[in-house]
Design an enzyme around this catalytic site. Structure first.
Site, PDB file in Angstrom:
ATOM      1  N   LYS A  42       0.995  -1.354   0.050  1.00  0.00           N
ATOM      2  CA  LYS A  42       0.021   0.189  -0.242  1.00  0.00           C
ATOM      3  C   LYS A  42       0.929   1.151   0.106  1.00  0.00           C
ATOM      4  CE  LYS A  42      -3.238  -2.324   3.145  1.00  0.00           C
ATOM      5  NZ  LYS A  42      -3.739  -2.244   4.458  1.00  0.00           N
ATOM      6  N   ASP A 102      14.411   0.448   1.936  1.00  0.00           N
ATOM      7  CA  ASP A 102      15.138   0.227   3.410  1.00  0.00           C
ATOM      8  C   ASP A 102      16.210  -0.817   3.472  1.00  0.00           C
ATOM      9  OD1 ASP A 102      15.553  -0.152   6.327  1.00  0.00           O
ATOM     10  OD2 ASP A 102      13.390   0.591   6.749  1.00  0.00           O
TER      11      ASP A 102
HETATM   12  C1  PRP Z   1       7.375  -0.892   3.506  1.00  0.00           C
HETATM   13  C2  PRP Z   1       7.609   0.052   2.436  1.00  0.00           C
HETATM   14  C3  PRP Z   1       8.430  -0.762   1.523  1.00  0.00           C
HETATM   15  C4  PRP Z   1       9.197  -1.544   2.218  1.00  0.00           C
HETATM   16  C5  PRP Z   1      10.696  -1.180   2.397  1.00  0.00           C
HETATM   17  O1  PRP Z   1       6.212  -1.924   3.028  1.00  0.00           O
HETATM   18  O2  PRP Z   1       6.504   0.748   1.665  1.00  0.00           O
HETATM   19  O3  PRP Z   1       7.347  -1.425   0.491  1.00  0.00           O
HETATM   20  O4  PRP Z   1       8.443  -1.603   3.484  1.00  0.00           O
HETATM   21  O5  PRP Z   1      11.536  -2.074   3.357  1.00  0.00           O
HETATM   22  P1  PRP Z   1      12.558  -2.805   2.648  1.00  0.00           P
HETATM   23  O6  PRP Z   1      13.645  -2.160   1.811  1.00  0.00           O
HETATM   24  O7  PRP Z   1      13.260  -3.036   3.994  1.00  0.00           O
HETATM   25  O8  PRP Z   1      11.971  -4.088   2.121  1.00  0.00           O
HETATM   26  P2  PRP Z   1       5.519  -2.865   3.980  1.00  0.00           P
HETATM   27  O9  PRP Z   1       5.968  -4.138   3.707  1.00  0.00           O
HETATM   28  O10 PRP Z   1       5.383  -2.253   5.295  1.00  0.00           O
HETATM   29  O11 PRP Z   1       4.237  -3.072   3.435  1.00  0.00           O
HETATM   30  P3  PRP Z   1       3.155  -1.376   2.974  1.00  0.00           P
HETATM   31  O12 PRP Z   1       3.625  -0.811   1.738  1.00  0.00           O
HETATM   32  O13 PRP Z   1       1.673  -2.181   2.650  1.00  0.00           O
HETATM   33  O14 PRP Z   1       3.164  -0.686   4.180  1.00  0.00           O
HETATM   34 MN    MN Z   2       5.468  -1.147   0.892  1.00  0.00          MN
END
Ligand code: PRP
Ligand code: MN
Ligand code: MG
Length: 179
Positions: A42, A102
């Site tokens: 999302k 991240d």
């Molecule tokens: C978060 C963010 C990225 C990902 C980055 O998504 O939106 O997609 O984490 O982190 P990384 O580089 O450590 O993989 P999340 O999994 O929280 O889902 P969301 O987008 O639905 O919040």
């Molecule tokens: Mn995400």
């Protein structure tokens, strides 16, 4: 909600200016190509809608939903695909639209996952880059801003599904997530 914000990092105005810059650059780079923007739900929802309005060449939009964080403050390291692409992407130029990189686990998993679908190219536009935390090296063609190693919220980005509707990007007060 706003009481939980430690610091505003990028205002509404900063973000709309940044989308304009990225949109201009993408429009120039993909001129004459079959471009498909793939928003990663999302988190990318706000960035996707603002960015696409600044792209002046024809393009398609698609969405995938993946998650790795769940309700925790740190990545689980396991990426789950909740929704796949609807479209056949063979021969198309894919631009993945993501809110934040991240550890890099989500984006590197996604690029690998899409690799055998015969796209003409696969690139990434990512609004925020939290460089310090990278575990997986992955090339990102377009980056909006670098951010410090703080818990980032707003403009689509959540902590435990909250704060996505803040119109700016900020950091979350430590006491909210370090419990
Ligand atoms: C978060 C963010 C990225 C990902 C980055 O998504 O939106 O997609 O984490 O982190 P990384 O580089 O450590 O993989 P999340 O999994 O929280 O889902 P969301 O987008 O639905 O919040
Ligand atoms: Mn995400
Ligand atoms: Mg999340």
């Amino acid at each position: 909600m706003a009481d939980d914000v430690k610091e505003i990092l990028f205002s509404r105005e900063d973000l709309s200016q940044k989308c304009r810059e990225l949109g201009d650059q993408i429009s120039r780079d993909y001129e004459g190509k079959e471009l498909v923007l793939v928003g990663i739900l999302k988190g990318s929802v706000v960035f996707m809608t603002d960015l696409m309005k600044e792209i002046t060449i024809p393009c398609n939009i698609e969405f995938m939903e993946v998650s790795s964080y769940g309700t925790g403050a740190t990545s689980s390291g396991v990426v789950k695909i909740n929704k796949d692409l609807d479209m056949d992407i063979s021969g198309k130029h894919i631009l993945i639209v993501e809110d934040i990189i991240d550890t890099g686990i989500t984006l590197s998993y996604l690029v690998d996952y899409l690799k055998n679908r015969k796209a003409e190219s696969i690139e990434i536009v990512c609004l925020l880059d939290k460089k310090e935390r990278r575990l997986k090296d992955i090339p990102v063609a377009y980056i909006g801003y670098e951010v410090p190693d703080e818990f980032i919220i707003g403009y689509g980005i959540d902590y435990a599904e909250k704060y996505r509707n803040l119109p700016f990007i900020g950091s979350l007060k430590d006491e909210i997530y370090k419990k």
